[in-house]
Write an enzyme that holds these catalytic residues in place. Structure first.
Site, mmCIF file in Angstrom:
data_model
loop_
_atom_site.group_PDB
_atom_site.id
_atom_site.type_symbol
_atom_site.label_atom_id
_atom_site.label_comp_id
_atom_site.label_asym_id
_atom_site.label_seq_id
_atom_site.Cartn_x
_atom_site.Cartn_y
_atom_site.Cartn_z
ATOM 1 N N SER A 17 -7.334 -3.380 6.779
ATOM 2 C CA SER A 17 -7.081 -2.616 7.972
ATOM 3 C C SER A 17 -8.563 -2.088 8.693
ATOM 4 O O SER A 17 -8.454 -2.007 9.937
ATOM 5 C CB SER A 17 -6.185 -1.359 7.604
ATOM 6 O OG SER A 17 -6.907 -0.387 6.926
ATOM 7 N N ASN A 18 -9.391 -1.939 8.021
ATOM 8 C CA ASN A 18 -10.550 -1.872 8.538
ATOM 9 C C ASN A 18 -11.340 -2.672 9.184
ATOM 10 O O ASN A 18 -11.729 -2.745 10.472
ATOM 11 C CB ASN A 18 -11.880 -1.239 7.456
ATOM 12 C CG ASN A 18 -11.784 0.096 7.379
ATOM 13 O OD1 ASN A 18 -11.973 0.806 8.011
ATOM 14 N ND2 ASN A 18 -10.972 0.692 6.078
ATOM 15 N N ARG A 95 -15.693 -6.505 -5.114
ATOM 16 C CA ARG A 95 -16.670 -7.206 -5.936
ATOM 17 C C ARG A 95 -17.970 -6.636 -5.926
ATOM 18 O O ARG A 95 -18.352 -6.318 -4.605
ATOM 19 C CB ARG A 95 -16.614 -8.564 -5.502
ATOM 20 C CG ARG A 95 -16.755 -9.789 -6.731
ATOM 21 C CD ARG A 95 -16.332 -10.902 -6.393
ATOM 22 N NE ARG A 95 -14.807 -10.984 -6.626
ATOM 23 C CZ ARG A 95 -14.307 -11.222 -7.984
ATOM 24 N NH1 ARG A 95 -15.260 -11.481 -8.915
ATOM 25 N NH2 ARG A 95 -13.026 -11.437 -8.021
ATOM 26 N N HIS A 113 -17.008 3.858 2.289
ATOM 27 C CA HIS A 113 -16.594 4.431 0.819
ATOM 28 C C HIS A 113 -15.831 5.558 1.375
ATOM 29 O O HIS A 113 -16.247 6.406 1.887
ATOM 30 C CB HIS A 113 -17.719 4.561 0.167
ATOM 31 C CG HIS A 113 -17.300 5.105 -1.136
ATOM 32 N ND1 HIS A 113 -16.707 4.024 -2.055
ATOM 33 C CD2 HIS A 113 -17.062 6.334 -1.635
ATOM 34 C CE1 HIS A 113 -16.194 4.965 -3.173
ATOM 35 N NE2 HIS A 113 -16.560 6.026 -3.079
HETATM 36 C C1 GRF Z 1 -11.252 1.353 2.455
HETATM 37 O O1 GRF Z 1 -10.491 2.509 2.133
HETATM 38 C C2 GRF Z 1 -12.575 1.213 2.223
HETATM 39 O O2 GRF Z 1 -13.237 2.512 2.441
HETATM 40 C C3 GRF Z 1 -12.643 0.801 0.757
HETATM 41 O O3 GRF Z 1 -11.728 0.027 0.743
HETATM 42 C C4 GRF Z 1 -10.551 0.227 1.499
HETATM 43 C C5 GRF Z 1 -9.999 -1.008 2.256
HETATM 44 O O4 GRF Z 1 -8.980 -0.653 3.051
HETATM 45 N N1 GRF Z 1 -14.022 0.271 0.732
HETATM 46 P P1 GRF Z 1 -8.657 -1.740 4.083
HETATM 47 O O5 GRF Z 1 -8.448 -3.277 3.214
HETATM 48 O O6 GRF Z 1 -9.354 -1.911 5.126
HETATM 49 O O7 GRF Z 1 -7.251 -1.409 4.676
#
Ligand code: GRF
Length: 205
Positions: A17-18, A95, A113
């Site tokens: 989603s990010n 990873r 994070h």
């Molecule tokens: C996010 O909460 C990010 O902070 C962490 O992993 C998660 C990934 O979520 N490192 P998405 O795959 O972007 O939905």
């Protein structure tokens, strides 16, 4: 002469989603960069489909098909160099990066994070903060170095945890903040608007 756009590679292992949010901001021209590659260590990651939706090259390699982590990452570095990648954006890449990959992109790898580092490192940061009974958690965007969840902090912002919040509600709040903070950090990064001095990241706005 117009400056060439920075070429990003976004890495994710799962939902993405990010990644989707960053791809949307790039498409809208809000982040002036090009996502030249989406990379995953998991061919079944839902994020792979998202890359295709944005017509971004999507490539997945399973580490289990390589005889060692070093050989896997050597191939990753080769792929990144072939595509002339400037910056690696980790967005839920599950990873730990090895020294060769980190050395190949000095101060050019960033991560997000879902907690206020150095608190609640690791893969379950939102749940850990919730179960600990913390009243404040947040989001950190940082450079990646050889230690896990450790490099210099670029941007950090807090999220309050109310006693009434469910874990699900907290996860939603944290992700909502991630969708604001990561694009903001990437924008600064591609514009070359900061400098690292020791552990401090100095931002010029
Ligand atoms: C996010 O909460 C990010 O902070 C962490 O992993 C998660 C990934 O979520 N490192 P998405 O795959 O972007 O939905």
């Amino acid at each position: 002469m117009k400056k060439a756009l920075k070429r990003l590679a976004v890495f994710a292992s799962g939902r993405g989603s990010n990644f989707e949010n960053i791809a949307r901001q790039v498409k809208k021209g809000k982040i002036r960069a090009e996502i030249a590659l989406f990379f995953s260590d998991n061919p079944d990651a839902p994020a792979m489909e998202k890359a295709k939706k944005f017509r971004i090259e999507a490539l997945a390699l399973s580490p289990k098909n390589y005889s060692s982590k070093e050989i896997f990452e050597k191939e990753v570095v080769r792929i990144l160099n072939e595509r002339r990648i400037d910056i690696i954006v980790l967005a839920g890449y599950m990873r730990i990066l090895g020294p060769d990959l980190i050395r190949a992109f000095p101060q050019r790898i960033v991560n997000i994070h879902p907690a206020l580092l150095p608190a609640f490192k690791g893969a379950h940061a939102i749940r850990d903060a919730y179960e600990y009974g913390a009243q404040v958690t947040g989001v950190t965007v940082h450079y990646v170095d050889a230690q896990v969840d450790h490099g210099p902090i670029i941007l950090q912002k807090e999220v309050k945890i109310s006693p009434k919040d469910s874990l699900d509600a907290l996860e939603k709040k944290v992700h909502k903040l991630e969708y604001k903070l990561y694009p903001r950090a990437i924008k600064l990064l591609v514009a070359g608007k900061f400098k690292i001095v020791g552990r401090k990241v100095l931002i010029f706005r």
